[in-house]
Design a protein around this motif. Sequence first.
Motif, PDB file in Angstrom:
ATOM      1  N   LEU A 142       0.930  -1.086   0.101  1.00 23.89           N
ATOM      2  CA  LEU A 142      -0.634  -0.004  -0.597  1.00 23.89           C
ATOM      3  C   LEU A 142       0.789   1.431   0.584  1.00 23.89           C
ATOM      4  N   GLU A 143       1.664   1.321   0.794  1.00 18.57           N
ATOM      5  CA  GLU A 143       3.119   2.705   0.789  1.00 18.57           C
ATOM      6  C   GLU A 143       3.490   3.187  -0.216  1.00 18.57           C
ATOM      7  N   GLN A 144       4.035   1.792  -1.526  1.00 20.17           N
ATOM      8  CA  GLN A 144       4.711   0.935  -2.279  1.00 20.17           C
ATOM      9  C   GLN A 144       3.831   2.202  -3.487  1.00 20.17           C
ATOM     10  N   ARG A 145       2.594   1.873  -3.664  1.00 25.51           N
ATOM     11  CA  ARG A 145       1.553   1.988  -4.473  1.00 25.51           C
ATOM     12  C   ARG A 145       1.339   2.960  -3.736  1.00 25.51           C
ATOM     13  N   ASN A 146       1.563   4.071  -3.049  1.00 27.42           N
ATOM     14  CA  ASN A 146       1.340   5.870  -2.669  1.00 27.42           C
ATOM     15  C   ASN A 146       2.695   6.670  -3.519  1.00 27.42           C
ATOM     16  N   TYR A 147       3.765   6.059  -3.414  1.00 21.72           N
ATOM     17  CA  TYR A 147       4.504   6.540  -4.704  1.00 21.72           C
ATOM     18  C   TYR A 147       4.377   5.732  -6.407  1.00 21.72           C
ATOM     19  N   VAL A 157      -2.961   1.829 -10.517  1.00 21.70           N
ATOM     20  CA  VAL A 157      -3.208   0.480  -9.296  1.00 21.70           C
ATOM     21  C   VAL A 157      -4.108   0.985  -8.637  1.00 21.70           C
ATOM     22  N   PHE A 158      -5.198  -0.536  -7.925  1.00 21.57           N
ATOM     23  CA  PHE A 158      -6.062  -0.079  -7.431  1.00 21.57           C
ATOM     24  C   PHE A 158      -5.970  -1.249  -6.165  1.00 21.57           C
ATOM     25  N   MET A 159      -5.977  -1.056  -4.677  1.00 28.41           N
ATOM     26  CA  MET A 159      -5.091  -1.960  -4.256  1.00 28.41           C
ATOM     27  C   MET A 159      -6.407  -2.323  -2.488  1.00 28.41           C
ATOM     28  N   THR A 160      -5.895  -2.918  -2.201  1.00 24.63           N
ATOM     29  CA  THR A 160      -6.295  -3.182  -0.613  1.00 24.63           C
ATOM     30  C   THR A 160      -5.021  -3.766  -0.011  1.00 24.63           C
ATOM     31  N   GLY A 161      -5.172  -3.654   1.248  1.00 20.93           N
ATOM     32  CA  GLY A 161      -4.546  -4.453   1.620  1.00 20.93           C
ATOM     33  C   GLY A 161      -4.739  -5.863   2.658  1.00 20.93           C
ATOM     34  N   PRO A 162      -3.973  -6.802   3.605  1.00 18.13           N
ATOM     35  CA  PRO A 162      -4.301  -7.668   3.662  1.00 18.13           C
ATOM     36  C   PRO A 162      -5.175  -8.111   4.373  1.00 18.13           C
ATOM     37  N   GLN A 196      -7.396  -0.622  10.752  1.00 17.55           N
ATOM     38  CA  GLN A 196      -6.064  -0.988  10.346  1.00 17.55           C
ATOM     39  C   GLN A 196      -5.643  -0.479   9.248  1.00 17.55           C
ATOM     40  N   GLN A 197      -6.211  -0.218   8.287  1.00 21.26           N
ATOM     41  CA  GLN A 197      -5.689  -0.396   6.786  1.00 21.26           C
ATOM     42  C   GLN A 197      -6.596   1.281   7.174  1.00 21.26           C
ATOM     43  N   LEU A 198      -6.814   1.933   7.493  1.00 15.02           N
ATOM     44  CA  LEU A 198      -7.395   3.791   6.160  1.00 15.02           C
ATOM     45  C   LEU A 198      -6.480   4.567   6.526  1.00 15.02           C
ATOM     46  N   PRO A 199      -5.748   4.541   7.803  1.00 13.70           N
ATOM     47  CA  PRO A 199      -4.361   5.099   7.620  1.00 13.70           C
ATOM     48  C   PRO A 199      -3.289   4.895   5.668  1.00 13.70           C
ATOM     49  N   TYR A 200      -3.207   3.899   5.704  1.00  9.24           N
ATOM     50  CA  TYR A 200      -2.906   3.714   4.544  1.00  9.24           C
ATOM     51  C   TYR A 200      -3.971   3.527   2.392  1.00  9.24           C
ATOM     52  N   LYS A 201      -4.638   4.868   3.323  1.00  8.26           N
ATOM     53  CA  LYS A 201      -5.569   5.082   2.097  1.00  8.26           C
ATOM     54  C   LYS A 201      -5.515   4.410   1.216  1.00  8.26           C
ATOM     55  N   THR A 202      -6.223   2.304   1.789  1.00 13.10           N
ATOM     56  CA  THR A 202      -6.315   1.152   1.017  1.00 13.10           C
ATOM     57  C   THR A 202      -7.950   2.082  -0.083  1.00 13.10           C
ATOM     58  N   ASN A 239     -17.193   3.795   6.049  1.00 10.35           N
ATOM     59  CA  ASN A 239     -15.759   4.860   5.665  1.00 10.35           C
ATOM     60  C   ASN A 239     -16.034   4.158   3.910  1.00 10.35           C
ATOM     61  N   ASN A 240     -17.403   4.433   3.083  1.00  8.54           N
ATOM     62  CA  ASN A 240     -17.220   4.783   2.136  1.00  8.54           C
ATOM     63  C   ASN A 240     -16.520   3.623   1.487  1.00  8.54           C
ATOM     64  N   LEU A 241     -15.606   2.686   2.058  1.00 10.61           N
ATOM     65  CA  LEU A 241     -15.067   1.447   1.204  1.00 10.61           C
ATOM     66  C   LEU A 241     -15.947   0.623   0.477  1.00 10.61           C
TER      67      LEU A 241
END
Length: 576
Positions: A142-147, A157-162, A196-202, A239-241
Amino acid sequence: MKSIHISLVALMSFTSLMAQTYITNTTIVDVENQKLIPNQTVTITDDLISNIQSNKKVKLPENAIIVDGTGKYLIPGLTDAHIHFFQNGGLYTRPDVIDLRDYSSYETEIELAKKDMEQKLLRYLKQGITNVIDVGANFNFLEQRNYIVKEDGLPSVFMTGPLLTTYQPKVYENLGNDKPFILTTTIEDGINGVRQQLPYKTDFIKIWYIAGADGLSVEASARKNLPIVKAIIDEAHKNNLKVAVHATQRITAQLAVENGADFLVHHIDDEILNDDFVKLMKKNKTIMIPTLIVSSGYNNTFAQTLSFSAHELQHADPYQLGSLLDLKHLSDTTLVNNYKNRSIAQSARNKTSDSIAMANTKILADAGVLLATGTDAGNIGTLHASSYLAELQAMQQSGMSTWQILTASTLNGAKILDKQHEFGTVSTGKKANLVLLNANPVENIDNIINIDRVINNGVVIEPEELLKDSPADLAQRQLNAYNLRDIDAFLEPYAEDVEIYIFPDQLRAKGKEAMRAMYTPMFANTPNLHCELVNRIVQGNTVIDQESVQVGSQVVEAIAVYHIEDGKIKKVYFIQ
């Protein structure tokens, strides 16, 4: 593949679009209305389609960038709606399925997956896939996706977390931010797993709805864990996900849809779907991604019955593809034979499951349920990007029409995350993510790989410039084809006037046809033919392979020296 390489590709290989770009006199493939619109000119301004009109009405500015679309077909950029970046597609990528950590550490596999993400994306783009949806990643990705999303020269790229799950294989424990699972055994666990996934902008949440692993029947297990599944879905929606659910049994799929799942990421293969289930899917507007080929990747790898098309042999990651053949030489023959025998014994059951999946795909497609194309790439035997065509062919074998497949691969992929107003059709105002094909994909779905240009974010790309074979790539591709006894794929990396020597200077053959005459009977008549790569040294345009070759009952140790010129193997020296 380093970021600097992406920048160089962008500078050297892409057409600059400071001015407007015109794709002239092309036939637009209108997936929304399922019709062909000939003689059209599409105008691209920056990264958007700014105008579409009849070719006769267009006056081209003198300094315009023009792409001649005469005789060609313009489709929306493709979407692979189910991939996994944390899995590489080779033999060592799923230690929970086959544990080969004595041969290759899982830590090495994880690091390779992270390092290789950009190159995977270039492979997707080369195949006209301008959008990928990772249906199960981890916090590091998720962090790698952000850059990575900031790179204009890469697909979206659209991505979920774990994955949130009530069952976690032990091999994935204690991996920190590399873990692909979050264990949720209570309602509170499920809610916290979303938070847990919200801060990573999943981009969405994924549930791994595994029923029966707790020793209960499938239905009893599914109902036992339903409160957790429902809590996860409710929290995500707050959370609109959106929520994706892995559910391969009818009961788990039904319960997931009844409780708000937005899309199902696999087919259902345990029973033929009835009208009530179909009505439920349509009422809830739930999308399904069939992923028809992924199970055969595992079965054929373990049974050692792999075969690949010329397209896959040429465009897949050659090292991951080659690893799938390693079962021929691994030293733990008991483990290898157990997997082989088990896969062969299960072949009848696999055929039944595949038949049910195919039938259900047809039922849902004909009923108007939204289907989207996804490969589940990254799993053992389902290789990133190159497996896309095989998935389309499987969808066609299920009975879907080419129009249904094209819509599933474009517009419906966009609808998964409500992005249909941004991409998915060739329409004014949408992103200029397009593929210009040399032949009509409606007549033959295989034409989807007959690509003239890819347009990504308004940038016109020559696909062959995206990823060029390195000398090691060429050596690996011919080795893969050798082990598969595929003479045409074996010869493809060689120059027409290739020379084959016994070191230092004994000429054995000159030219491809001489090689064909030499290797064709060997491939046809030699039992137990297999070449194991022991070591490889690359020095400039020279590749030196240390090989252990099984020929019948004998093992021959050899050195092969490959000299590459102009992107082809020009000379080979064998040292025995």
